[in-house]
Design a protein around this motif. Sequence first.
Motif, PDB file in Angstrom:
ATOM      1  N   ILE A   1       0.832  -1.202   0.000  1.00 31.30           N
ATOM      2  CA  ILE A   1       0.000   0.000   0.000  1.00 31.30           C
ATOM      3  C   ILE A   1       0.868   1.254   0.000  1.00 31.30           C
ATOM      4  O   ILE A   1       0.626   2.196  -0.772  1.00 31.30           O
ATOM      5  N   ALA A   2       1.902   1.271   0.855  1.00 33.43           N
ATOM      6  CA  ALA A   2       2.792   2.433   0.878  1.00 33.43           C
ATOM      7  C   ALA A   2       3.515   2.592  -0.454  1.00 33.43           C
ATOM      8  O   ALA A   2       3.605   3.709  -0.996  1.00 33.43           O
ATOM      9  N   GLY A   3       4.046   1.491  -0.997  1.00 37.30           N
ATOM     10  CA  GLY A   3       4.710   1.563  -2.294  1.00 37.30           C
ATOM     11  C   GLY A   3       3.766   2.023  -3.385  1.00 37.30           C
ATOM     12  O   GLY A   3       4.141   2.789  -4.275  1.00 37.30           O
ATOM     13  N   GLY A   4       2.507   1.560  -3.313  1.00 38.91           N
ATOM     14  CA  GLY A   4       1.519   1.978  -4.300  1.00 38.91           C
ATOM     15  C   GLY A   4       1.222   3.464  -4.245  1.00 38.91           C
ATOM     16  O   GLY A   4       1.005   4.107  -5.272  1.00 38.91           O
ATOM     17  N   ILE A   5       1.233   4.022  -3.032  1.00 44.17           N
ATOM     18  CA  ILE A   5       1.045   5.470  -2.905  1.00 44.17           C
ATOM     19  C   ILE A   5       2.207   6.201  -3.565  1.00 44.17           C
ATOM     20  O   ILE A   5       2.022   7.219  -4.244  1.00 44.17           O
ATOM     21  N   GLY A   6       3.426   5.678  -3.386  1.00 48.68           N
ATOM     22  CA  GLY A   6       4.585   6.271  -4.044  1.00 48.68           C
ATOM     23  C   GLY A   6       4.462   6.233  -5.554  1.00 48.68           C
ATOM     24  O   GLY A   6       4.797   7.204  -6.254  1.00 48.68           O
ATOM     25  N   VAL A   7       3.962   5.116  -6.086  1.00 54.35           N
ATOM     26  CA  VAL A   7       3.728   4.993  -7.528  1.00 54.35           C
ATOM     27  C   VAL A   7       2.719   6.035  -7.988  1.00 54.35           C
ATOM     28  O   VAL A   7       2.918   6.722  -8.993  1.00 54.35           O
ATOM     29  N   ALA A   8       1.621   6.175  -7.231  1.00 57.06           N
ATOM     30  CA  ALA A   8       0.579   7.136  -7.605  1.00 57.06           C
ATOM     31  C   ALA A   8       1.085   8.573  -7.538  1.00 57.06           C
ATOM     32  O   ALA A   8       0.718   9.407  -8.367  1.00 57.06           O
ATOM     33  N   ARG A   9       1.937   8.872  -6.555  1.00 51.74           N
ATOM     34  CA  ARG A   9       2.513  10.219  -6.474  1.00 51.74           C
ATOM     35  C   ARG A   9       3.382  10.518  -7.692  1.00 51.74           C
ATOM     36  O   ARG A   9       3.424  11.651  -8.182  1.00 51.74           O
ATOM     37  N   ALA A  10       4.104   9.516  -8.154  1.00 52.58           N
ATOM     38  CA  ALA A  10       5.081   9.732  -9.225  1.00 52.58           C
ATOM     39  C   ALA A  10       4.429  10.033 -10.564  1.00 52.58           C
ATOM     40  O   ALA A  10       4.990  10.769 -11.379  1.00 52.58           O
ATOM     41  N   ASP A  11       3.236   9.461 -10.806  1.00 56.57           N
ATOM     42  CA  ASP A  11       2.612   9.644 -12.119  1.00 56.57           C
ATOM     43  C   ASP A  11       1.103   9.533 -11.967  1.00 56.57           C
ATOM     44  O   ASP A  11       0.544   8.434 -11.949  1.00 56.57           O
ATOM     45  N   SER A  12       0.433  10.658 -11.879  1.00 53.14           N
ATOM     46  CA  SER A  12      -1.019  10.671 -11.675  1.00 53.14           C
ATOM     47  C   SER A  12      -1.781  10.333 -12.946  1.00 53.14           C
ATOM     48  O   SER A  12      -3.013  10.192 -12.907  1.00 53.14           O
ATOM     49  N   THR A  13      -1.086  10.179 -14.091  1.00 49.84           N
ATOM     50  CA  THR A  13      -1.768   9.809 -15.331  1.00 49.84           C
ATOM     51  C   THR A  13      -1.978   8.303 -15.431  1.00 49.84           C
ATOM     52  O   THR A  13      -2.623   7.833 -16.365  1.00 49.84           O
ATOM     53  N   ARG A  14      -1.421   7.559 -14.493  1.00 52.22           N
ATOM     54  CA  ARG A  14      -1.593   6.110 -14.460  1.00 52.22           C
ATOM     55  C   ARG A  14      -2.390   5.742 -13.202  1.00 52.22           C
ATOM     56  O   ARG A  14      -2.258   6.383 -12.172  1.00 52.22           O
ATOM     57  N   ASP A  15      -3.156   4.667 -13.274  1.00 53.34           N
ATOM     58  CA  ASP A  15      -3.777   4.119 -12.077  1.00 53.34           C
ATOM     59  C   ASP A  15      -2.837   3.107 -11.449  1.00 53.34           C
ATOM     60  O   ASP A  15      -2.356   2.192 -12.123  1.00 53.34           O
ATOM     61  N   ALA A  16      -2.564   3.278 -10.160  1.00 54.58           N
ATOM     62  CA  ALA A  16      -1.787   2.305  -9.401  1.00 54.58           C
ATOM     63  C   ALA A  16      -2.756   1.292  -8.805  1.00 54.58           C
ATOM     64  O   ALA A  16      -3.647   1.656  -8.036  1.00 54.58           O
ATOM     65  N   ILE A  17      -2.595   0.022  -9.174  1.00 54.68           N
ATOM     66  CA  ILE A  17      -3.476  -1.047  -8.699  1.00 54.68           C
ATOM     67  C   ILE A  17      -2.667  -1.947  -7.777  1.00 54.68           C
ATOM     68  O   ILE A  17      -1.802  -2.722  -8.227  1.00 54.68           O
ATOM     69  N   VAL A  18      -2.911  -1.828  -6.491  1.00 58.91           N
ATOM     70  CA  VAL A  18      -2.189  -2.605  -5.491  1.00 58.91           C
ATOM     71  C   VAL A  18      -2.913  -3.931  -5.289  1.00 58.91           C
ATOM     72  O   VAL A  18      -4.109  -3.949  -4.982  1.00 58.91           O
ATOM     73  N   MET A  19      -2.187  -5.025  -5.447  1.00 52.04           N
ATOM     74  CA  MET A  19      -2.741  -6.344  -5.153  1.00 52.04           C
ATOM     75  C   MET A  19      -2.044  -6.871  -3.907  1.00 52.04           C
ATOM     76  O   MET A  19      -0.814  -6.998  -3.875  1.00 52.04           O
ATOM     77  N   VAL A  20      -2.834  -7.159  -2.869  1.00 55.87           N
ATOM     78  CA  VAL A  20      -2.257  -7.509  -1.580  1.00 55.87           C
ATOM     79  C   VAL A  20      -3.107  -8.583  -0.906  1.00 55.87           C
ATOM     80  O   VAL A  20      -4.336  -8.558  -0.975  1.00 55.87           O
TER      81      VAL A  20
END
Length: 633
Positions: free
Chosen positions: A453-472
């Motif tokens: 979840i934390a890593g996914g937030i980092g992904v979302a911060r880096a590029d808001s034009t993509r959807d970050a889909i966290v599978m956990v």
Amino acid sequence: MTTRRMTVSQALIEFLAHQWTVDGDHRERTIAGTFGIFGHGNVSGIGQALGQLAHDEPGLMPYHQARNEQAMVHESVGYSRMTRRRSTFACASSVGPGATNMLTGAALATVNRLPVLLLPSDTFATRVSDPVLQQLELPQDASISVNDAFKPLSRFFDRVQRPEQLFSAALGAMRVLTDPVETGAVTIALPEDVQAEVVDVPAEFLADREWRLRRPRPDAGVIAEVVRAIRGSSRPLIVAGGGVIYSDAAAALRTLVESTGIPVGVSQAGVGTLPWDHPQYLGSVGATGTVAANRAAAEADLVIGIGTRYGDFTTASRSAFQNPGVRFVNINVASFDAAKHGSAIPVVADAREAIIQLNLGLAGHRVNAGFVAEYSHQKRLWNDVVDAALAPSGRDLPSQSEIIGAVQAASDPRDVVVAAAGSLPGDLHKLWRARDDLGYHVEYGYSCMGYEIAGGIGVARADSTRDAIVMVGDGSYLMMHTEIVSAVAERIKLIIVLVQNHGYASIGHLSETLGSQRFGTQYRYRDAHGAVGSGDILPIDLATNAESLGIRVIRVEPGPGAIVDLAEAVADAKASDRATLIHINSDPLLYSPDGQGWWDVPVAEVSTLDSTRNARAEYVEQRKSQRAYFGPS
């Protein structure tokens, strides 16, 4: 010389705001912002400096509140990978437990070779108040604090005991953060009294400074050797790792394999270097590999590793490459990795620069048509296997493979799937069909439960034009789900697919194969005899737990239509501008297709259990396939 009187913390924060990474014609801030959880060690130091700067120059150094110190490091690492290691965050903690909470994050960053700056507070440099609250005391060495634990986990460590030491410490930290070979966790320990002390700061220290990423070109003579080796090979195989992505070499790699016909297998970090349906892409290689890639690996006479560190999953614990005459050409920016497995031709160079030179040297060369037909046939067979695994079965409790299939079908090509631990990374490695070089983000160097979840937030911060889909899975979710609050507070869109299987699915399966019968891996009551995890399933409602943290939740109920409902839920979440968690139950006893890989996990040599004795016999047999990988030079 013009100077300004500032506290050490004020000088450090303003310095960080003026550091820039330059990679070719690309320029961005090296430190995109600062995470901080404040306590008695840093509230009047780093905390004051960030608050003052936010008042005087808003936006110069963005501050983000975190809920867990480990999580803020993970978020920084997720961001860093998405920026191809060009940018990261600083993470500030208080003394003691706040600092040591970052140790796991430091290890993860260094193992994965991703930059992050850690600023743990330390006890008084003057020792005037020893022992302060949360101070570790060791009678045999008064100079040691808990922050010394960062030393083996950091690529650079310094402790600012006097204000004047700040300048060399800060510049040393930036040097390592922007070095493709040396990068990882960088730690500057800051005693709480020194943070608030005054220092005369030269204007030059606070001016914009550019750090150019090194992209070393290969030696011409060495590249000529590689070209000869490839031209003389009948069954070459490229193993592409994360270095291909970090050097932005995907396009160059595609040109190389299309012109030569050389097939590609990928490590976890290398997924996405080619789109899944590319003719030369055989999928993942190694312990969690595909049949197509692993058969090519077993017969390869030349293995060309590009940007891979050859972890045991990639080499299937040194059982993947079975050709008696196999040779290794390792292309890596780090000589440490280039020399692995007794490489016949180590190439110390940037991945993209080396591939460009190979494209020139291999002009007109193409592998045998029969070889191409053979691996293409294996690729088609594996694609059929994956198609069947991803398809809905109509079971009330679907398999994890079906869940992956539904998420894949509802996602867009540029979306980013995020995972880290449990059974999901192995299944995703085999089954996820990446369509973009940044579309697959599985932290598997450290495989840290709680990263997702934390890593996914980092992904979302880096590029808001993509959807970050966290599978956990539920096991990892319970480790560090509270960072959901950060996503909600900062209005960060994130899609979390929470797979509920009531335990540790990956280790449960591994335990069974090792003859330990899933002991201690299930979330259940003790049974009537007091045995751990053998009673009824616990009445856990993680969907309600997530709702209590403020996130929007979609529940997918068990039933024959669960997979169709999941795909619709993902589409719904993608259409929303809010963070969404989708909860679905799975059957952990339904496994993904076997890719003919192996992983070395020792089994007890003696046991009273028949299951363990049988597993030991199988283990002894499997070990016969391990090789030293020292071919002729």
